[in-house]
Design a protein around this motif. Structure first.
Motif, PDB file in Angstrom:
ATOM      1  N   GLY A  96       0.819  -1.207   0.000  1.00  0.00           N
ATOM      2  CA  GLY A  96       0.000   0.000   0.000  1.00  0.00           C
ATOM      3  C   GLY A  96       0.854   1.258   0.000  1.00  0.00           C
ATOM      4  O   GLY A  96       0.517   2.256  -0.645  1.00  0.00           O
ATOM      5  N   VAL A  97       1.980   1.220   0.719  1.00  0.00           N
ATOM      6  CA  VAL A  97       2.918   2.349   0.705  1.00  0.00           C
ATOM      7  C   VAL A  97       3.489   2.529  -0.701  1.00  0.00           C
ATOM      8  O   VAL A  97       3.603   3.649  -1.211  1.00  0.00           O
ATOM      9  N   VAL A  98       3.847   1.412  -1.331  1.00  0.00           N
ATOM     10  CA  VAL A  98       4.352   1.472  -2.708  1.00  0.00           C
ATOM     11  C   VAL A  98       3.287   2.055  -3.633  1.00  0.00           C
ATOM     12  O   VAL A  98       3.586   2.895  -4.492  1.00  0.00           O
ATOM     13  N   LEU A  99       2.038   1.633  -3.457  1.00  0.00           N
ATOM     14  CA  LEU A  99       0.943   2.150  -4.275  1.00  0.00           C
ATOM     15  C   LEU A  99       0.811   3.661  -4.102  1.00  0.00           C
ATOM     16  O   LEU A  99       0.653   4.403  -5.091  1.00  0.00           O
ATOM     17  N   PHE A 100       0.869   4.128  -2.864  1.00  0.00           N
ATOM     18  CA  PHE A 100       0.807   5.572  -2.601  1.00  0.00           C
ATOM     19  C   PHE A 100       1.945   6.284  -3.338  1.00  0.00           C
ATOM     20  O   PHE A 100       1.740   7.315  -3.988  1.00  0.00           O
ATOM     21  N   GLU A 101       3.146   5.720  -3.261  1.00  0.00           N
ATOM     22  CA  GLU A 101       4.303   6.346  -3.899  1.00  0.00           C
ATOM     23  C   GLU A 101       4.174   6.355  -5.420  1.00  0.00           C
ATOM     24  O   GLU A 101       4.547   7.333  -6.081  1.00  0.00           O
ATOM     25  N   LEU A 102       3.654   5.279  -5.985  1.00  0.00           N
ATOM     26  CA  LEU A 102       3.475   5.228  -7.436  1.00  0.00           C
ATOM     27  C   LEU A 102       2.525   6.323  -7.909  1.00  0.00           C
ATOM     28  O   LEU A 102       2.715   6.910  -8.980  1.00  0.00           O
ATOM     29  N   LEU A 103       1.504   6.599  -7.112  1.00  0.00           N
ATOM     30  CA  LEU A 103       0.499   7.592  -7.495  1.00  0.00           C
ATOM     31  C   LEU A 103       0.925   9.017  -7.168  1.00  0.00           C
ATOM     32  O   LEU A 103       0.647   9.950  -7.928  1.00  0.00           O
ATOM     33  N   ALA A 104       1.608   9.197  -6.023  1.00  0.00           N
ATOM     34  CA  ALA A 104       1.926  10.545  -5.547  1.00  0.00           C
ATOM     35  C   ALA A 104       3.360  10.972  -5.822  1.00  0.00           C
ATOM     36  O   ALA A 104       3.681  12.156  -5.744  1.00  0.00           O
ATOM     37  N   GLY A 105       4.240  10.006  -6.083  1.00  0.00           N
ATOM     38  CA  GLY A 105       5.636  10.349  -6.327  1.00  0.00           C
ATOM     39  C   GLY A 105       6.492  10.368  -5.084  1.00  0.00           C
ATOM     40  O   GLY A 105       7.704  10.606  -5.164  1.00  0.00           O
ATOM     41  N   GLN A 106       5.905  10.115  -3.917  1.00  0.00           N
ATOM     42  CA  GLN A 106       6.662  10.022  -2.673  1.00  0.00           C
ATOM     43  C   GLN A 106       5.891   9.168  -1.678  1.00  0.00           C
ATOM     44  O   GLN A 106       4.678   8.989  -1.809  1.00  0.00           O
ATOM     45  N   THR A 107       6.597   8.630  -0.703  1.00  0.00           N
ATOM     46  CA  THR A 107       5.954   7.786   0.296  1.00  0.00           C
ATOM     47  C   THR A 107       5.156   8.647   1.273  1.00  0.00           C
ATOM     48  O   THR A 107       5.449   9.835   1.455  1.00  0.00           O
ATOM     49  N   PRO A 108       4.156   8.067   1.935  1.00  0.00           N
ATOM     50  CA  PRO A 108       3.280   8.882   2.792  1.00  0.00           C
ATOM     51  C   PRO A 108       3.945   9.427   4.047  1.00  0.00           C
ATOM     52  O   PRO A 108       3.545  10.477   4.550  1.00  0.00           O
ATOM     53  N   PHE A 109       4.953   8.726   4.571  1.00  0.00           N
ATOM     54  CA  PHE A 109       5.557   9.151   5.836  1.00  0.00           C
ATOM     55  C   PHE A 109       7.066   9.338   5.713  1.00  0.00           C
ATOM     56  O   PHE A 109       7.817   9.080   6.654  1.00  0.00           O
ATOM     57  N   HIS A 110       7.505   9.800   4.555  1.00  0.00           N
ATOM     58  CA  HIS A 110       8.938  10.009   4.361  1.00  0.00           C
ATOM     59  C   HIS A 110       9.459  11.053   5.341  1.00  0.00           C
ATOM     60  O   HIS A 110       8.817  12.071   5.593  1.00  0.00           O
ATOM     61  N   SER A 111      10.634  10.781   5.914  1.00  0.00           N
ATOM     62  CA  SER A 111      11.217  11.692   6.894  1.00  0.00           C
ATOM     63  C   SER A 111      12.731  11.641   6.790  1.00  0.00           C
ATOM     64  O   SER A 111      13.303  10.753   6.155  1.00  0.00           O
ATOM     65  N   ASP A 112      13.369  12.604   7.431  1.00  0.00           N
ATOM     66  CA  ASP A 112      14.832  12.648   7.424  1.00  0.00           C
ATOM     67  C   ASP A 112      15.445  11.587   8.324  1.00  0.00           C
ATOM     68  O   ASP A 112      16.630  11.280   8.207  1.00  0.00           O
ATOM     69  N   THR A 113      14.655  11.041   9.237  1.00  0.00           N
ATOM     70  CA  THR A 113      15.186  10.027  10.148  1.00  0.00           C
ATOM     71  C   THR A 113      14.330   8.766  10.086  1.00  0.00           C
ATOM     72  O   THR A 113      13.099   8.850   9.945  1.00  0.00           O
ATOM     73  N   PRO A 114      14.945   7.594  10.201  1.00  0.00           N
ATOM     74  CA  PRO A 114      14.178   6.342  10.192  1.00  0.00           C
ATOM     75  C   PRO A 114      13.136   6.289  11.305  1.00  0.00           C
ATOM     76  O   PRO A 114      12.020   5.801  11.093  1.00  0.00           O
ATOM     77  N   LEU A 115      13.481   6.789  12.492  1.00  0.00           N
ATOM     78  CA  LEU A 115      12.545   6.738  13.613  1.00  0.00           C
ATOM     79  C   LEU A 115      11.288   7.544  13.324  1.00  0.00           C
ATOM     80  O   LEU A 115      10.168   7.094  13.604  1.00  0.00           O
ATOM     81  N   ALA A 116      11.455   8.733  12.747  1.00  0.00           N
ATOM     82  CA  ALA A 116      10.294   9.565  12.438  1.00  0.00           C
ATOM     83  C   ALA A 116       9.394   8.885  11.412  1.00  0.00           C
ATOM     84  O   ALA A 116       8.161   8.952  11.509  1.00  0.00           O
ATOM     85  N   ALA A 117       9.997   8.220  10.427  1.00  0.00           N
ATOM     86  CA  ALA A 117       9.198   7.499   9.434  1.00  0.00           C
ATOM     87  C   ALA A 117       8.416   6.370  10.094  1.00  0.00           C
ATOM     88  O   ALA A 117       7.224   6.173   9.812  1.00  0.00           O
ATOM     89  N   MET A 118       9.060   5.631  10.976  1.00  0.00           N
ATOM     90  CA  MET A 118       8.391   4.529  11.661  1.00  0.00           C
ATOM     91  C   MET A 118       7.262   5.035  12.554  1.00  0.00           C
ATOM     92  O   MET A 118       6.187   4.431  12.614  1.00  0.00           O
ATOM     93  N   LEU A 119       7.482   6.159  13.228  1.00  0.00           N
ATOM     94  CA  LEU A 119       6.427   6.736  14.061  1.00  0.00           C
ATOM     95  C   LEU A 119       5.240   7.172  13.209  1.00  0.00           C
ATOM     96  O   LEU A 119       4.085   7.060  13.628  1.00  0.00           O
ATOM     97  N   GLY A 120       5.523   7.670  12.010  1.00  0.00           N
ATOM     98  CA  GLY A 120       4.440   8.036  11.108  1.00  0.00           C
ATOM     99  C   GLY A 120       3.568   6.844  10.768  1.00  0.00           C
ATOM    100  O   GLY A 120       2.336   6.930  10.793  1.00  0.00           O
TER     101      GLY A 120
END
Length: 247
Positions: free
Chosen positions: A181-205
């Motif tokens: 589903g994350v890949v699907l979001f990225e294919l449609l929007a051009g970026q992942t839904p919870f992209h962040s500068d840090t891995p922890l922030a992405a995981m929290l998203g």
């Protein structure tokens, strides 16, 4: 953990990919066993959208597996190239991609295998124009009790990890479908839904935040498409699609 080389099978006169375990990994407890498990898992799967393993062996200090050679590019390569041009995949292209990835995951799940690292860089086009799911290095066979991942270790890629995977909870095939589903979001929007500068922030998203609205980024999408994406990204596995085919 491993490097992949293009090689020639002199006996059969065909180009292949040879995945070689690194010297450090070869002497790290659990990693050689995981490498062998990867070879066995993939060898047990026969599907046009899943990479084929031809052989596994040891030569001196080197442990390797021989796989089909995929011409590429990866889905990640294509996303990067489109982003550089300010473009995204068309709806028709996304549908064709998703049909192949859902078929691959359904085949793996039917065999009791959870991939645990579904992402664009692990999807590669072959010379026949088929998209092939690769890198089962951290996959789990739910039919076997052995787990080669260190207890308490969170595995996966933060931008694509499911909420339950980020929490290090027991996983079901639904975790792979969330990552898809994350890949699907990225294919449609051009970026992942919870992209962040840090891995922890992405995981929290993934664990705590609602996905950002999709249609403002893609006004051409029908509301029904956004509902599909949101269901695929449900925090509760029970609320997601039951299979890749259903998605």
């Amino acid at each position: 953990m491993a490097s992949v080389y293009r090689a020639l099978d002199k006996r059969l006169q065909r180009q292949v990919a040879v995945k070689v375990l690194s010297p450090v990994a070869a002497h790290t407890p659990g990693l050689p066993e995981r490498f062998l498990q990867e070879a066995r898992l993939v060898a047990s799967l026969r599907h046009p959208n899943i990479v084929t393993v031809y052989d596994y062996g040891e030569q001196g200090d080197h442990t390797y597996m021989v796989q089909e050679l995929l011409a590429g590019p990866t889905l990640a390569d294509q996303l990067k190239a489109l982003a550089a041009q300010g473009q995204v995949f068309s709806r028709e292209q996304v549908l064709a991609i998703m049909r192949q990835l859902t078929a691959a995951l359904d085949a793996a799940h039917a065999a009791g295998i959870i991939h645990r690292d579904v992402k664009p860089s692990n999807a590669i086009w072959n010379e026949r124009g088929e998209l092939v799911l690769t890198d089962f290095g951290i996959a789990k066979n739910t039919q076997l009790p052995t787990e080669y991942t260190q207890a308490g270790m969170v595995i996966g890629t933060p931008d694509y990890i499911s909420p339950e995977q980020a929490r290090n909870l027991p996983l079901t095939p639904s975790s792979d479908l969330y990552s898809l589903g994350v890949v699907l979001f990225e294919l449609l929007a051009g970026q992942t839904p919870f992209h962040s500068d840090t891995p922890l922030a992405a995981m929290l998203g993934h664990m705590q935040e609602a996905p950002p609205p999709l249609r403002p980024r893609r006004p051409d999408l029908p509301p029904a498409v956004e509902r599909v994406v949101l269901q695929a990204l449900a925090k509760d596995p029970a609320q997601r699609f039951r299979s890749g085919g259903a998605l």
